[in-house]
Design a protein around this motif. Structure first.
Motif, PDB file in Angstrom:
ATOM      1  N   LEU A   1       0.831  -1.207   0.000  1.00 21.71           N
ATOM      2  CA  LEU A   1       0.000   0.000   0.000  1.00 21.71           C
ATOM      3  C   LEU A   1       0.868   1.262   0.000  1.00 21.71           C
ATOM      4  N   LEU A   2       1.916   1.258   0.818  1.00 22.85           N
ATOM      5  CA  LEU A   2       2.817   2.406   0.874  1.00 22.85           C
ATOM      6  C   LEU A   2       3.505   2.652  -0.465  1.00 22.85           C
ATOM      7  N   SER A   3       3.919   1.582  -1.118  1.00 22.48           N
ATOM      8  CA  SER A   3       4.616   1.740  -2.395  1.00 22.48           C
ATOM      9  C   SER A   3       3.690   2.302  -3.465  1.00 22.48           C
ATOM     10  N   HIS A   4       2.397   2.008  -3.374  1.00 23.30           N
ATOM     11  CA  HIS A   4       1.436   2.530  -4.350  1.00 23.30           C
ATOM     12  C   HIS A   4       1.031   3.972  -4.066  1.00 23.30           C
ATOM     13  N   ASN A   5       1.241   4.428  -2.833  1.00 23.48           N
ATOM     14  CA  ASN A   5       0.808   5.771  -2.440  1.00 23.48           C
ATOM     15  C   ASN A   5       1.964   6.750  -2.273  1.00 23.48           C
ATOM     16  N   ASN A   6       3.133   6.376  -2.757  1.00 31.70           N
ATOM     17  CA  ASN A   6       4.294   7.270  -2.775  1.00 31.70           C
ATOM     18  C   ASN A   6       4.570   7.900  -1.411  1.00 31.70           C
TER      19      ASN A   6
ATOM     20  N   SER B   1      10.357  -6.530  -2.061  1.00 30.87           N
ATOM     21  CA  SER B   1      11.020  -5.752  -3.116  1.00 30.87           C
ATOM     22  C   SER B   1      10.285  -4.457  -3.457  1.00 30.87           C
ATOM     23  N   HIS B   2       8.957  -4.430  -3.278  1.00 33.98           N
ATOM     24  CA  HIS B   2       8.239  -3.200  -3.640  1.00 33.98           C
ATOM     25  C   HIS B   2       8.556  -2.025  -2.707  1.00 33.98           C
ATOM     26  N   VAL B   3       9.145  -2.283  -1.542  1.00 38.21           N
ATOM     27  CA  VAL B   3       9.576  -1.175  -0.680  1.00 38.21           C
ATOM     28  C   VAL B   3      10.626  -0.329  -1.409  1.00 38.21           C
ATOM     29  N   PHE B   4      11.426  -0.988  -2.228  1.00 36.48           N
ATOM     30  CA  PHE B   4      12.496  -0.295  -2.931  1.00 36.48           C
ATOM     31  C   PHE B   4      11.989   0.501  -4.129  1.00 36.48           C
ATOM     32  N   SER B   5      10.680   0.452  -4.370  1.00 36.55           N
ATOM     33  CA  SER B   5      10.087   1.295  -5.416  1.00 36.55           C
ATOM     34  C   SER B   5       9.484   2.566  -4.821  1.00 36.55           C
TER      35      SER B   5
ATOM     36  N   SER C   1      17.537  -6.411   1.277  1.00 38.91           N
ATOM     37  CA  SER C   1      17.957  -7.068   0.037  1.00 38.91           C
ATOM     38  C   SER C   1      17.228  -6.450  -1.144  1.00 38.91           C
ATOM     39  N   PRO C   2      17.722  -5.331  -1.655  1.00 35.22           N
ATOM     40  CA  PRO C   2      17.034  -4.690  -2.781  1.00 35.22           C
ATOM     41  C   PRO C   2      17.167  -5.513  -4.061  1.00 35.22           C
ATOM     42  N   PRO C   3      16.251  -5.318  -4.992  1.00 37.36           N
ATOM     43  CA  PRO C   3      16.374  -5.999  -6.282  1.00 37.36           C
ATOM     44  C   PRO C   3      17.642  -5.555  -7.007  1.00 37.36           C
ATOM     45  N   LEU C   4      18.136  -6.371  -7.903  1.00 39.67           N
ATOM     46  CA  LEU C   4      19.386  -6.073  -8.612  1.00 39.67           C
ATOM     47  C   LEU C   4      19.358  -4.739  -9.334  1.00 39.67           C
ATOM     48  N   GLN C   5      18.215  -4.355  -9.891  1.00 41.56           N
ATOM     49  CA  GLN C   5      18.137  -3.119 -10.665  1.00 41.56           C
ATOM     50  C   GLN C   5      17.995  -1.863  -9.783  1.00 41.56           C
ATOM     51  N   PHE C   6      17.899  -2.036  -8.470  1.00 40.34           N
ATOM     52  CA  PHE C   6      17.736  -0.900  -7.566  1.00 40.34           C
ATOM     53  C   PHE C   6      19.006  -0.060  -7.535  1.00 40.34           C
ATOM     54  N   GLU C   7      18.861   1.242  -7.770  1.00 42.00           N
ATOM     55  CA  GLU C   7      20.024   2.141  -7.791  1.00 42.00           C
ATOM     56  C   GLU C   7      20.085   3.050  -6.573  1.00 42.00           C
TER      57      GLU C   7
END
Length: 170
Positions: free
Chosen positions: A22-27, A44-48, A63-69
């Protein structure tokens, strides 16, 4: 947004995962997770949540996803009892707005490579395997603190890295 996980028997963290989704969808701009339970694997969606300006985490696997910068808006990062595992090894995390970074009793910190050109404060408390991190292009640190619980912890710190890090400070 503040989540507190009490010290009680939990079969799973499903409800916490739903809150994180929910947090990841509500910025969300601020996330505080106090976890008094067993260590929680951040989904993983926390890292978005790229709008985060403040992140406080306790007792989690990071443990962020590999593409996380990185979190490009993050200004405050407080990490308590966090295990970085091996997933960050060699990856650089870009935190261009970060001003304050605190590690308290974290493990595998040496796998956390940070680029934070605006960082003013770095505090490490009882993180004996930190090897004082891989701090990349952090010219503006004005407060630096390291604390160890025991002399054994102090002995395990790689002093060569400490000296090269401290000599790079202005």
């Amino acid at each position: 947004f503040v989540i507190h996980i009490p010290p009680m028997l939990l079969d799973s963290f499903e409800e916490i995962d739903e809150w994180m989704m929910l947090l990841s969808h509500n910025n969300a701009t601020k996330l505080v997770l106090y976890n008094s339970n067993r260590r929680y694997e951040l989904p993983s969606h926390v890292f978005s949540c790229l709008g985060l300006t403040e992140l406080i985490l306790e007792n989690c696997f990071f443990s962020p996803p590999l593409q996380f910068e990185g979190f490009h808006n993050l200004e405050e990062l407080f990490l308590l009892h966090i295990d970085f595992g091996k997933s960050l090894s060699g990856n650089q995390m870009n935190l261009p707005q970060l001003k304050n970074l605190h590690f308290l009793e974290c493990t595998n910190v040496h796998n956390f490579n940070i680029k934070a050109t605006k960082m003013k404060s770095l505090i490490l408390v009882t993180c004996p395997d930190a090897n004082l991190l891989q701090l990349l292009e952090n010219p503006s640190i004005v407060v630096f603190g390291v604390s160890f619980r025991t002399f054994e912890d102090f002995d395990r710190v790689e002093m060569i890295n400490s000296i090269s890090f401290l000599s790079s400070l202005t």
